[in-house]
Design a protein around this motif. Structure first.
Motif, PDB file in Angstrom:
ATOM      1  N   ARG A 167       0.831  -1.197   0.000  1.00 13.53           N
ATOM      2  CA  ARG A 167       0.000   0.000   0.000  1.00 13.53           C
ATOM      3  C   ARG A 167       0.869   1.252   0.000  1.00 13.53           C
ATOM      4  N   VAL A 168       0.277   2.317  -0.483  1.00 10.72           N
ATOM      5  CA  VAL A 168       0.937   3.631  -0.440  1.00 10.72           C
ATOM      6  C   VAL A 168       0.460   4.351   0.812  1.00 10.72           C
ATOM      7  N   ILE A 169       1.419   4.816   1.615  1.00 10.21           N
ATOM      8  CA  ILE A 169       1.098   5.472   2.885  1.00 10.21           C
ATOM      9  C   ILE A 169       1.870   6.782   2.989  1.00 10.21           C
ATOM     10  N   PRO A 170       1.395   7.712   3.823  1.00 12.41           N
ATOM     11  CA  PRO A 170       2.197   8.908   4.085  1.00 12.41           C
ATOM     12  C   PRO A 170       3.524   8.501   4.740  1.00 12.41           C
ATOM     13  N   ALA A 171       4.605   9.142   4.334  1.00 10.22           N
ATOM     14  CA  ALA A 171       5.926   8.744   4.828  1.00 10.22           C
ATOM     15  C   ALA A 171       6.052   8.918   6.335  1.00 10.22           C
ATOM     16  N   GLY A 172       5.453   9.948   6.887  1.00  8.00           N
ATOM     17  CA  GLY A 172       5.597  10.195   8.321  1.00  8.00           C
ATOM     18  C   GLY A 172       6.971  10.773   8.630  1.00  8.00           C
ATOM     19  N   ASN A 173       7.132  11.221   9.854  1.00 10.53           N
ATOM     20  CA  ASN A 173       8.373  11.914  10.215  1.00 10.53           C
ATOM     21  C   ASN A 173       9.611  11.027  10.084  1.00 10.53           C
ATOM     22  N   ALA A 174       9.514   9.795  10.580  1.00 14.14           N
ATOM     23  CA  ALA A 174      10.694   8.929  10.599  1.00 14.14           C
ATOM     24  C   ALA A 174      11.172   8.585   9.187  1.00 14.14           C
ATOM     25  N   LEU A 175      10.244   8.190   8.305  1.00 15.11           N
ATOM     26  CA  LEU A 175      10.650   7.820   6.954  1.00 15.11           C
ATOM     27  C   LEU A 175      10.979   9.035   6.101  1.00 15.11           C
ATOM     28  N   THR A 176      10.325  10.163   6.371  1.00 11.00           N
ATOM     29  CA  THR A 176      10.694  11.397   5.672  1.00 11.00           C
ATOM     30  C   THR A 176      12.142  11.741   5.958  1.00 11.00           C
ATOM     31  N   GLU A 177      12.542  11.610   7.220  1.00 12.50           N
ATOM     32  CA  GLU A 177      13.924  11.878   7.596  1.00 12.50           C
ATOM     33  C   GLU A 177      14.864  10.802   7.053  1.00 12.50           C
ATOM     34  N   GLU A 178      14.414   9.568   7.077  1.00 18.18           N
ATOM     35  CA  GLU A 178      15.233   8.450   6.594  1.00 18.18           C
ATOM     36  C   GLU A 178      15.660   8.653   5.144  1.00 18.18           C
ATOM     37  N   SER A 192       5.249  13.578   1.608  1.00 17.37           N
ATOM     38  CA  SER A 192       5.616  12.601   0.581  1.00 17.37           C
ATOM     39  C   SER A 192       4.943  11.264   0.872  1.00 17.37           C
ATOM     40  N   ASP A 193       4.737  10.497  -0.185  1.00 14.06           N
ATOM     41  CA  ASP A 193       4.165   9.158  -0.036  1.00 14.06           C
ATOM     42  C   ASP A 193       5.249   8.104  -0.207  1.00 14.06           C
ATOM     43  N   ILE A 194       4.983   6.947   0.367  1.00 13.96           N
ATOM     44  CA  ILE A 194       5.950   5.860   0.316  1.00 13.96           C
ATOM     45  C   ILE A 194       5.192   4.542   0.159  1.00 13.96           C
ATOM     46  N   THR A 195       5.788   3.602  -0.564  1.00 16.21           N
ATOM     47  CA  THR A 195       5.157   2.292  -0.748  1.00 16.21           C
ATOM     48  C   THR A 195       5.676   1.332   0.315  1.00 16.21           C
ATOM     49  N   GLU A 196       4.742   0.793   1.084  1.00 16.70           N
ATOM     50  CA  GLU A 196       5.070  -0.193   2.117  1.00 16.70           C
ATOM     51  C   GLU A 196       4.671  -1.572   1.604  1.00 16.70           C
ATOM     52  N   THR A 197       5.622  -2.490   1.595  1.00 16.74           N
ATOM     53  CA  THR A 197       5.382  -3.857   1.151  1.00 16.74           C
ATOM     54  C   THR A 197       5.708  -4.826   2.282  1.00 16.74           C
ATOM     55  N   VAL A 198       4.783  -5.724   2.578  1.00 19.86           N
ATOM     56  CA  VAL A 198       4.996  -6.731   3.620  1.00 19.86           C
ATOM     57  C   VAL A 198       4.866  -8.109   2.969  1.00 19.86           C
ATOM     58  N   ARG A 199       5.926  -8.898   3.081  1.00 18.30           N
ATOM     59  CA  ARG A 199       5.933 -10.215   2.440  1.00 18.30           C
ATOM     60  C   ARG A 199       6.390 -11.287   3.428  1.00 18.30           C
ATOM     61  N   LEU A 200       5.808 -12.467   3.281  1.00 19.06           N
ATOM     62  CA  LEU A 200       6.197 -13.620   4.084  1.00 19.06           C
ATOM     63  C   LEU A 200       7.016 -14.552   3.209  1.00 19.06           C
ATOM     64  N   ALA A 219       9.919   4.954  -7.304  1.00 21.26           N
ATOM     65  CA  ALA A 219       9.301   3.842  -8.040  1.00 21.26           C
ATOM     66  C   ALA A 219       7.787   4.018  -8.043  1.00 21.26           C
ATOM     67  N   PRO A 220       7.252   4.836  -8.969  1.00 26.54           N
ATOM     68  CA  PRO A 220       5.802   5.084  -9.013  1.00 26.54           C
ATOM     69  C   PRO A 220       5.017   3.805  -9.335  1.00 26.54           C
ATOM     70  N   ASN A 221       3.834   3.694  -8.758  1.00 27.38           N
ATOM     71  CA  ASN A 221       2.925   2.578  -9.047  1.00 27.38           C
ATOM     72  C   ASN A 221       3.528   1.211  -8.722  1.00 27.38           C
ATOM     73  N   LEU A 222       4.434   1.171  -7.776  1.00 31.12           N
ATOM     74  CA  LEU A 222       5.059  -0.103  -7.412  1.00 31.12           C
ATOM     75  C   LEU A 222       4.024  -1.098  -6.904  1.00 31.12           C
ATOM     76  N   GLN A 223       2.977  -0.588  -6.264  1.00 35.01           N
ATOM     77  CA  GLN A 223       1.965  -1.479  -5.683  1.00 35.01           C
ATOM     78  C   GLN A 223       1.171  -2.235  -6.735  1.00 35.01           C
ATOM     79  N   LEU A 267      12.958  -3.757  -9.525  1.00 32.85           N
ATOM     80  CA  LEU A 267      13.363  -2.350  -9.579  1.00 32.85           C
ATOM     81  C   LEU A 267      14.260  -2.088 -10.786  1.00 32.85           C
ATOM     82  N   GLU A 268      15.119  -3.053 -11.079  1.00 36.37           N
ATOM     83  CA  GLU A 268      16.027  -2.871 -12.211  1.00 36.37           C
ATOM     84  C   GLU A 268      15.284  -2.969 -13.539  1.00 36.37           C
ATOM     85  N   GLU A 269      14.401  -3.959 -13.658  1.00 33.50           N
ATOM     86  CA  GLU A 269      13.717  -4.189 -14.925  1.00 33.50           C
ATOM     87  C   GLU A 269      12.623  -3.157 -15.204  1.00 33.50           C
ATOM     88  N   GLU A 270      11.889  -2.748 -14.153  1.00 36.50           N
ATOM     89  CA  GLU A 270      10.754  -1.844 -14.351  1.00 36.50           C
ATOM     90  C   GLU A 270      11.134  -0.364 -14.269  1.00 36.50           C
TER      91      GLU A 270
END
Length: 244
Positions: free
Chosen positions: A101-112, A119-127, A147-151, A163-166
């Protein structure tokens, strides 16, 4: 004795690998190992205790010593995907996408990432499962501006290859840190382990050829499913012959 058990434990480990003993495969008896390696039985017991601590073998009282399930060998000094590491160990990896999902970056990730406010950031959770058993939970963050539209992309394979191919992003450098903590109830449920079991926590920051930070990721790997290795080099100003 102390040095001998370390030397012997490495030889027994090599024996397990060269004999292609699968998880649950029985090792020769202590007497047979002592005869094979020309050592005392006490040294064999000490070496096996060390291998038990590392999760390489386990014992069943009155039955014998057995090879444990394969662990994923993670090279601390190499930049590679989880799939690559598992395949090198002869294991099969499957990936289940839990959320993207695309989420607001928040303070920690904005600084990271050094992003602008809002700014928005794509969060991916995989098992990640290894040989059909849950092994690692991976959470990845990549700025949408990189990486726009990564989701909308297929995310069950190698994220680095995607990331390399797309997007033409070639990752060449990473920085990672490792720590260990206990699994909480949610993590234990996902990873099919017990609450309080040890998790190896790997934090990774990946950079492209221009030094741009592309990804921040956190991998939670079951402690009983992985082991780590690293190449140690002396500092250039190390004086030969000096004490350690």
């Amino acid at each position: 004795m102390h040095r001998d058990r370390f030397y012997l434990s490495d030889r027994i480990r090599m024996y397990i690998e060269n004999s292609h003993l699968e998880g649950g495969g029985r090792l020769p008896s202590n007497e047979e190992l002592a005869e094979r390696f020309k050592v005392q039985k006490g040294t064999v017991r000490a070496a096996l205790e060390r291998l038990k601590e590392e999760g390489i073998v386990y014992s069943v009282k009155g039955v014998g010593t057995f090879a444990a399930e394969k662990k994923i060998l993670r090279h601390m000094e190499r930049f590679e995907s989880f799939s690559q590491m598992a395949q090198e160990n002869g294991s099969t990896v499957t990936t289940k996408l839990l959320s993207c999902r695309v989420i607001p970056a928040g303070n920690a990730l904005t600084e990271e990432f050094g992003l602008t406010p809002r700014s928005d950031i794509t969060e991916t959770v995989r098992l990640r499962s290894v040989d059909r058993e849950a092994a690692a939970l991976e959470i990845s963050y990549i700025p949408v501006c990189i990486a726009p539209n990564l989701q909308t992309k297929p995310l069950t394979g190698s994220l680095y290859r995607l990331l390399e191919e797309e997007y033409g992003i070639h990752l060449i450098r990473g920085k990672q840190t490792m720590s260990v903590r206990a699994a909480d109830a949610r993590e234990a449920g996902i990873l099919n382990c017990s609450r309080g079991d040890a998790l190896a926590v790997m934090e990774m920051r990946a950079f492209d050829e221009n030094g741009v930070k592309v990804e921040y990721a956190c991998s939670l790997t079951r402690g009983d499913r992985c082991r780590f290795t690293s190449i140690l080099r002396m500092e250039e100003d190390y004086e030969a012959g000096s004490d350690w």
